[in-house]
Design a protein around this motif. Structure first.
Motif, PDB file in Angstrom:
ATOM      1  N   ALA A  99       0.828  -1.212   0.000  1.00  7.11           N
ATOM      2  CA  ALA A  99       0.000   0.000   0.000  1.00  7.11           C
ATOM      3  C   ALA A  99       0.857   1.255   0.000  1.00  7.11           C
ATOM      4  O   ALA A  99       0.370   2.337  -0.326  1.00  7.11           O
ATOM      5  CB  ALA A  99      -0.926   0.000   1.210  1.00  7.11           C
ATOM      6  N   ASP A 100       2.158   1.139   0.368  1.00  9.16           N
ATOM      7  CA  ASP A 100       3.054   2.288   0.354  1.00  9.16           C
ATOM      8  C   ASP A 100       3.698   2.434  -1.021  1.00  9.16           C
ATOM      9  O   ASP A 100       3.681   1.518  -1.846  1.00  9.16           O
ATOM     10  CB  ASP A 100       4.144   2.136   1.413  1.00  9.16           C
ATOM     11  CG  ASP A 100       3.637   2.547   2.782  1.00  9.16           C
ATOM     12  OD1 ASP A 100       4.401   2.442   3.734  1.00  9.16           O
ATOM     13  OD2 ASP A 100       2.463   2.956   2.880  1.00  9.16           O
ATOM     14  N   ALA A 101       4.276   3.607  -1.277  1.00 11.04           N
ATOM     15  CA  ALA A 101       4.929   3.897  -2.558  1.00 11.04           C
ATOM     16  C   ALA A 101       6.400   3.502  -2.455  1.00 11.04           C
ATOM     17  O   ALA A 101       7.190   4.196  -1.814  1.00 11.04           O
ATOM     18  CB  ALA A 101       4.781   5.371  -2.900  1.00 11.04           C
ATOM     19  N   PHE A 102       6.770   2.383  -3.069  1.00 11.43           N
ATOM     20  CA  PHE A 102       8.131   1.864  -2.975  1.00 11.43           C
ATOM     21  C   PHE A 102       8.909   2.130  -4.252  1.00 11.43           C
ATOM     22  O   PHE A 102       8.360   2.220  -5.355  1.00 11.43           O
ATOM     23  CB  PHE A 102       8.111   0.361  -2.710  1.00 11.43           C
ATOM     24  CG  PHE A 102       7.932   0.004  -1.264  1.00 11.43           C
ATOM     25  CD1 PHE A 102       6.663  -0.140  -0.733  1.00 11.43           C
ATOM     26  CD2 PHE A 102       9.022  -0.190  -0.441  1.00 11.43           C
ATOM     27  CE1 PHE A 102       6.490  -0.467   0.595  1.00 11.43           C
ATOM     28  CE2 PHE A 102       8.857  -0.520   0.882  1.00 11.43           C
ATOM     29  CZ  PHE A 102       7.592  -0.653   1.405  1.00 11.43           C
ATOM     30  N   SER A 103      10.236   2.224  -4.080  1.00 12.34           N
ATOM     31  CA  SER A 103      11.127   2.365  -5.232  1.00 12.34           C
ATOM     32  C   SER A 103      12.489   1.798  -4.874  1.00 12.34           C
ATOM     33  O   SER A 103      12.868   1.721  -3.700  1.00 12.34           O
ATOM     34  CB  SER A 103      11.269   3.827  -5.655  1.00 12.34           C
ATOM     35  OG  SER A 103      11.849   4.597  -4.612  1.00 12.34           O
ATOM     36  N   ILE A 104      13.230   1.366  -5.912  1.00 11.32           N
ATOM     37  CA  ILE A 104      14.633   0.978  -5.778  1.00 11.32           C
ATOM     38  C   ILE A 104      15.419   1.900  -6.688  1.00 11.32           C
ATOM     39  O   ILE A 104      15.123   2.026  -7.888  1.00 11.32           O
ATOM     40  CB  ILE A 104      14.861  -0.496  -6.151  1.00 11.32           C
ATOM     41  CG1 ILE A 104      14.078  -1.408  -5.205  1.00 11.32           C
ATOM     42  CG2 ILE A 104      16.347  -0.834  -6.101  1.00 11.32           C
ATOM     43  CD1 ILE A 104      14.185  -2.882  -5.537  1.00 11.32           C
ATOM     44  N   ILE A 105      16.431   2.581  -6.125  1.00 11.36           N
ATOM     45  CA  ILE A 105      17.178   3.618  -6.842  1.00 11.36           C
ATOM     46  C   ILE A 105      18.658   3.277  -6.772  1.00 11.36           C
ATOM     47  O   ILE A 105      19.173   2.913  -5.693  1.00 11.36           O
ATOM     48  CB  ILE A 105      16.917   5.004  -6.210  1.00 11.36           C
ATOM     49  CG1 ILE A 105      15.419   5.307  -6.214  1.00 11.36           C
ATOM     50  CG2 ILE A 105      17.687   6.096  -6.937  1.00 11.36           C
ATOM     51  CD1 ILE A 105      15.029   6.497  -5.374  1.00 11.36           C
ATOM     52  N   ASP A 106      19.350   3.385  -7.907  1.00 10.94           N
ATOM     53  CA  ASP A 106      20.788   3.109  -7.868  1.00 10.94           C
ATOM     54  C   ASP A 106      21.530   4.338  -7.357  1.00 10.94           C
ATOM     55  O   ASP A 106      20.939   5.401  -7.106  1.00 10.94           O
ATOM     56  CB  ASP A 106      21.298   2.638  -9.228  1.00 10.94           C
ATOM     57  CG  ASP A 106      21.267   3.726 -10.303  1.00 10.94           C
ATOM     58  OD1 ASP A 106      21.095   4.920  -9.961  1.00 10.94           O
ATOM     59  OD2 ASP A 106      21.408   3.380 -11.495  1.00 10.94           O
ATOM     60  N   MET A 107      22.845   4.210  -7.198  1.00 12.40           N
ATOM     61  CA  MET A 107      23.625   5.269  -6.560  1.00 12.40           C
ATOM     62  C   MET A 107      23.821   6.478  -7.483  1.00 12.40           C
ATOM     63  O   MET A 107      24.340   7.504  -7.055  1.00 12.40           O
ATOM     64  CB  MET A 107      24.989   4.732  -6.118  1.00 12.40           C
ATOM     65  CG  MET A 107      24.880   3.513  -5.196  1.00 12.40           C
ATOM     66  SD  MET A 107      23.691   3.727  -3.832  1.00 12.40           S
ATOM     67  CE  MET A 107      24.572   4.896  -2.810  1.00 12.40           C
ATOM     68  N   GLU A 108      23.399   6.365  -8.772  1.00 13.98           N
ATOM     69  CA  GLU A 108      23.401   7.521  -9.677  1.00 13.98           C
ATOM     70  C   GLU A 108      22.047   8.209  -9.737  1.00 13.98           C
ATOM     71  O   GLU A 108      21.850   9.137 -10.528  1.00 13.98           O
ATOM     72  CB  GLU A 108      23.792   7.085 -11.101  1.00 13.98           C
ATOM     73  CG  GLU A 108      25.270   6.788 -11.290  1.00 13.98           C
ATOM     74  CD  GLU A 108      25.685   5.490 -10.593  1.00 13.98           C
ATOM     75  OE1 GLU A 108      26.716   5.502  -9.891  1.00 13.98           O
ATOM     76  OE2 GLU A 108      24.968   4.479 -10.742  1.00 13.98           O
ATOM     77  N   GLY A 109      21.108   7.744  -8.901  1.00 13.75           N
ATOM     78  CA  GLY A 109      19.809   8.398  -8.819  1.00 13.75           C
ATOM     79  C   GLY A 109      18.774   7.900  -9.798  1.00 13.75           C
ATOM     80  O   GLY A 109      17.690   8.484  -9.905  1.00 13.75           O
ATOM     81  N   ARG A 110      19.070   6.808 -10.548  1.00 13.88           N
ATOM     82  CA  ARG A 110      18.099   6.271 -11.493  1.00 13.88           C
ATOM     83  C   ARG A 110      17.097   5.364 -10.799  1.00 13.88           C
ATOM     84  O   ARG A 110      17.456   4.606  -9.893  1.00 13.88           O
ATOM     85  CB  ARG A 110      18.806   5.483 -12.607  1.00 13.88           C
ATOM     86  CG  ARG A 110      19.584   6.322 -13.597  1.00 13.88           C
ATOM     87  CD  ARG A 110      20.082   5.460 -14.742  1.00 13.88           C
ATOM     88  NE  ARG A 110      21.067   4.486 -14.253  1.00 13.88           N
ATOM     89  CZ  ARG A 110      22.377   4.654 -14.346  1.00 13.88           C
ATOM     90  NH1 ARG A 110      22.860   5.757 -14.905  1.00 13.88           N
ATOM     91  NH2 ARG A 110      23.207   3.742 -13.886  1.00 13.88           N
TER      92      ARG A 110
END
Length: 614
Positions: free
Chosen positions: A345-356
């Motif tokens: 139900a939460d807004a999840f993301s996986i981001i690399d160390m360059e911000g992508r």
């Protein structure tokens, strides 16, 4: 018997600097002290399952914190709009803490801004209570209503914030995967019970044969959980069995009376269980995984806040249960993270160390207004206002492996800003460092916090500063100001006659009308406040007394020219003003006292005038 003419001034002197719970305690203690041989209380009336009065504040320790309210004087007061004075109050109203009967009873209804009952301010006395004391105490009862409402709003806000923290913590622990599901849920239940004293929580899951399997119930006797173990669900099987069967909430307020518990009353009595509220755990596909239940030792009716807690807890458990099944069916940890992202139900993301953005959940796409394909071509700084690639990369590199939570702002696709709470942690995915983040929209919570702050400083009827905020600003101004400073004390003339002749609604319109004209007349930098009832005050920094006198006379002329128009009638409006200026080395209390004396002289000089005391 106290002198009614001094009663109000003594109460005002005692409570002038008190706020919140301190004001309520001070008010009760002062009432009891001014009325000999008496006790004062503030009680909240609730059905549990019969009408009961809960003593929230008292002028002396009471042996019992609750008493039956049905047919009592407190019930009469709570159902009415006006204060009530009774001789020979009913003995059933409250147990006598001093071992003697009461002679008189005085009660004032406490209501919020919408007119809903908050409780009753009551005074029990062994001596006669003068009727004039009802009127003298009524403004303080109104102030008590405002303070009680503000305290309740703060408690509700704190409860919501505690729940948000618990929700975020449980999801982080679940993603961490270091605890087993039973250990995780045992910890969740224990945290809920610490937040809600008196709750005995239970999580029951269903096996493939639709039989109940207690998973987490730290405060319930093990022998009781053993009885539930393997019991089949059914349309009338207690609370949990019926809730799982129907897929709907079941509230059993009294286990000795609810029909579902008829076969199990002896069991409930043996383990001293009085009520059980059960909420089914249903995932996004409609599957019932089990139930989340709250037991209490006494019969109890859930409040709207308790119902919300039941729903939120069951929703959190449904996310965990559903994703646990997905997790077991996935072949790799990368695939498992993807499933959690898309089912949370939460807004999840996986981001690399360059911000992508490497992975994004549907919830995050909905929050930011982008499609999944669009976000996967973007960088984090494109949705974080006032940022740059360098700042974002530095922030990602400093993210803690143990996780951290902070408030931030995101930019929606349409350009508006979103206030969010972010939970982030650095971890390895396929051997590469990434940041796993969850975001939750907290705009409503922040708006409520700002609203509560405004309400804490503003008089709801007139829109100007309330008593607490005005006195705080006056104290600060006296301590910091180095130049000329004047102060007015104002009292609307014959305001009681307006209420008596035209009604209290007209009186409220007159107070708001007066405050509007007052603010129009004041110079820049002045602060107007309502101290209570028809009494106002104005702080005039950098205004000498002669100029303050002129402003006062201009205000009185403006009031004569602009009477209140109410229901096709013109109601005259005049005000008495006492003005004074700050002397070197004196404090705010001395300044207030002298302004009040000037107001007293203005009223005795015939009203509709201003008296200045240097």
């Amino acid at each position: 018997m106290p002198d009614p003419s001094r009663f109000s001034s003594d109460l005002l002197l005692a409570t002038a600097s008190a706020v919140g719970g301190d004001f309520l305690h001070t008010l009760l203690n002062t009432l009891a002290a001014l009325q000999p041989d008496s006790v004062a209380i503030i009680s909240h009336l609730a059905y549990q399952p019969r009408l009961t009065a809960h003593v929230l504040y008292s002028s002396q320790p009471l042996a019992r914190c609750t008493f039956p309210a049905t047919g009592s004087s407190c019930q009469q007061v709570s159902q009415g709009e006006q204060a009530l004075l009774l001789g020979q109050a009913p003995s059933g109203g409250i147990s006598d803490p001093l071992g003697q009967g009461w002679q008189d009873y005085a009660g004032w209804p406490l209501r919020d801004a919408q007119g809903n009952s908050l409780g009753v301010l009551a005074l029990y006395s062994r001596q006669r209570i003068a009727p004039a004391l009802l009127l003298a105490t009524t403004p303080f009862a109104l102030r008590a209503s405002a303070e009680l409402q503000r305290l309740q709003q703060e408690q509700e806000q704190q409860q919501r914030m505690r729940w948000h923290a618990l929700h975020s913590s449980a999801l982080r622990q679940y993603l961490d995967a270091r605890q087993s599901i039973p250990e995780l849920l045992e910890g969740v239940v224990s945290q809920i019970e610490r937040q809600q004293p008196g709750w005995l929580c239970s999580i029951v899951l269903l096996d493939d044969e639709q039989r109940m399997r207690p998973l987490a119930a730290p405060s319930l006797p093990q022998a009781y959980s053993d009885i539930l173990q393997g019991m089949a669900i059914g349309p009338s099987v207690g609370s949990c069995g019926a809730a799982a069967w129907h897929g709907q909430r079941v509230i059993a307020e009294n286990l000795q009376q609810h029909p579902n518990w008829q076969p199990y009353r002896e069991i409930a009595a043996r383990f001293e269980l009085g009520s059980c509220w059960s909420e089914p755990i249903i995932d996004s596909k409609g599957k019932v995984h089990g139930t989340f239940a709250v037991y209490q030792h006494q019969p109890a009716t859930p409040t709207p806040q308790a119902i919300t807690m039941l729903e939120e807890c069951a929703r959190l458990l449904a996310v965990i249960m559903e994703n646990s099944e997905i997790r077991r069916s996935l072949d790799s940890r990368t695939s498992w993270y993807q499933a959690v992202l898309q089912n949370s139900a939460d807004a999840f993301s996986i981001i690399d160390m360059e911000g992508r953005f490497l992975e994004v959940s549907d919830c995050l796409c909905q929050m930011l207004g982008y499609s999944q394909e669009e976000l996967l071509t973007m960088h984090l700084w494109q949705v974080v206002p006032n940022s740059s690639p360098e700042l974002i990369c530095q922030r990602l590199a400093s993210t803690l492996e143990g996780g951290e939570t902070f408030d931030s702002v995101n930019l929606h696709r349409d350009g508006h800003l979103l206030e969010i709470e972010v939970c982030a942690r650095r971890l390895l995915l396929d051997g590469k460092p990434v940041v796993l983040g969850s975001a939750r929209d907290i705009g409503e919570r922040k708006a409520l916090e700002r609203q509560l702050l405004e309400q804490a400083c503003t008089d709801m009827l007139t829109g100007i500063a309330n008593r607490r905020h005005f006195l705080q600003q006056l104290e600060q101004a006296v301590c910091q100001h180095g130049g000329a400073m004047s102060l007015w004390m104002l009292d609307l003339d014959h305001f009681k006659q307006v209420n008596d002749h035209y009604g209290h609604d007209c009186g409220d319109h007159m107070l708001a009308h007066f405050a509007s004209l007052l603010c129009q007349q004041l110079p820049a930098g002045a602060l107007a406040g309502r101290l209570g009832g028809e009494e106002f005050a104005v702080l005039l920094p950098d205004v000498p007394l002669a100029a303050a006198q002129q402003y006062a006379e201009n205000l009185q002329q403006l009031l004569r020219q602009h009477p209140l128009h109410y229901q096709q009638q013109s109601v005259a409006l005049t005000v008495s003003i006492g003005a004074t200026s700050l002397r070197a080395g004196e404090d705010s209390r001395a300044l207030l006292t002298r302004a009040d004396l000037a107001l007293y002289q203005a009223k005795h000089a015939g009203r509709d005038c201003c008296v200045s005391l240097p």
